[in-house]
Design a protein around this motif. Structure first.
Motif, mmCIF file in Angstrom:
data_model
loop_
_atom_site.group_PDB
_atom_site.id
_atom_site.type_symbol
_atom_site.label_atom_id
_atom_site.label_comp_id
_atom_site.label_asym_id
_atom_site.label_seq_id
_atom_site.Cartn_x
_atom_site.Cartn_y
_atom_site.Cartn_z
ATOM 1 N N MET A 44 0.829 -1.199 0.000
ATOM 2 C CA MET A 44 0.000 0.000 0.000
ATOM 3 C C MET A 44 0.866 1.253 0.000
ATOM 4 O O MET A 44 2.013 1.217 0.453
ATOM 5 N N PRO A 45 0.339 2.380 -0.478
ATOM 6 C CA PRO A 45 1.063 3.647 -0.329
ATOM 7 C C PRO A 45 1.334 3.947 1.142
ATOM 8 O O PRO A 45 0.673 3.410 2.034
ATOM 9 N N GLY A 46 2.290 4.812 1.384
ATOM 10 C CA GLY A 46 2.728 5.068 2.749
ATOM 11 C C GLY A 46 1.630 5.483 3.698
ATOM 12 O O GLY A 46 1.586 5.034 4.856
ATOM 13 N N TYR A 47 0.714 6.347 3.221
ATOM 14 C CA TYR A 47 -0.337 6.822 4.121
ATOM 15 C C TYR A 47 -1.272 5.682 4.531
ATOM 16 O O TYR A 47 -1.721 5.615 5.679
ATOM 17 N N GLY A 48 -1.553 4.752 3.619
ATOM 18 C CA GLY A 48 -2.391 3.599 3.957
ATOM 19 C C GLY A 48 -1.645 2.593 4.808
ATOM 20 O O GLY A 48 -2.220 1.978 5.728
ATOM 21 N N PHE A 49 -0.355 2.429 4.525
ATOM 22 C CA PHE A 49 0.483 1.499 5.288
ATOM 23 C C PHE A 49 0.520 1.920 6.752
ATOM 24 O O PHE A 49 0.372 1.087 7.659
ATOM 25 N N MET A 50 0.708 3.219 7.000
ATOM 26 C CA MET A 50 0.798 3.694 8.376
ATOM 27 C C MET A 50 -0.536 3.565 9.100
ATOM 28 O O MET A 50 -0.572 3.341 10.315
#
Length: 243
Positions: A44-50
């Motif tokens: 996932m993109p970073g914002y979703g990963f976090m």
């Protein structure tokens, strides 16, 4: 021709290269029947990963952590798979021979993780390149898949270990790794600047290439491992010192 100029290298002296290729092909075949697996293995993109990491849900957190490796074994289509595996097939065997199969696996997985981390950093906030909208206006994150970051790192390792290895012979002209891989890397930069590849993909490729180059340079300069002499006078690597 391949740098080792023989399929036997993959079949006998580079078993981890063979198994990594087999794993990628098998996962691609399974995804033809289970398309949901591709999304499950994607990064996932970073914002979703976090959001997954900060959820506190152990299953979500584990899934996010594992995706830093699994995304490198998933591919979008047959061309995506073949292009990555072709470069890997050509360049990985001599690197594996030098590092040893177990170290090579660790090296490959490390490249996957570091490339994935670069993608996460670059996509830490939603941007037009990391979100797509369906007909109803629902936003969906753009997921990252593919072995290209790790393959770029293997390519960099080959360049560091054998910059003068002859990769192509055009009549009397010998084209060495320094020029072949160097031109390919410049092509990646040009594609990024011209908008042919997405910025997040470029940074993932760059992270893999730089990571592979740095680790290989340390190994070579500090003589942590003897560099396999596979190319005769065309090799440009230190010989093994005997104590």
């Amino acid at each position: 021709m391949t740098p080792l100029n023989t399929l036997q290298a993959v079949m006998r002296v580079a078993p981890m290269t063979r198994w990594i290729i087999i794993a990628n092909v098998l996962f691609f075949a399974i995804m033809s029947f289970l398309p949901g697996l591709r999304q499950a293995m994607s990064l996932m993109p970073g914002y979703g990963f976090m959001q997954l990491i900060e959820s506190g849900n152990l299953l979500y957190m584990l899934s996010a952590a594992l995706s830093l490796v699994t995304y490198a074994f998933a591919h979008a289509d047959i061309f995506h798979l073949l292009s990555n595996m072709l470069f890997f097939f050509l360049l990985a065997p001599p690197v594996e021979i030098t590092l040893g199969s177990r170290r090579f696996l660790h090296f490959y997985l490390m490249l996957s993780v570091l490339s994935g981390l670069a993608f996460l950093v670059f996509t830490a906030s939603p941007t037009p390149g990391t979100v797509v909208f369906d007909e109803s206006g629902m936003a969906t994150p753009v997921m990252m898949i593919g072995a290209s970051g790790a393959v770029m790192g293997v390519m960099a390792a080959f360049l560091v270990f054998w910059p003068r290895a002859v990769m192509l012979e055009l009549f009397a002209l010998k084209v060495r790794a320094l020029y072949v891989i160097g031109l390919y890397a410049l092509g990646q930069v040009h594609s990024y600047l011209s908008g042919s590849i997405a910025a997040e993909t470029f940074w993932l490729h760059l992270a893999g290439f730089v990571s592979g180059a740095v680790v290989s340079f340390i190994i070579k300069e500090r003589k942590l491992l003897p560099i396999a002499q596979l190319y005769g006078e065309d090799a440009d690597s230190p010989t093994e010192e005997k104590e």
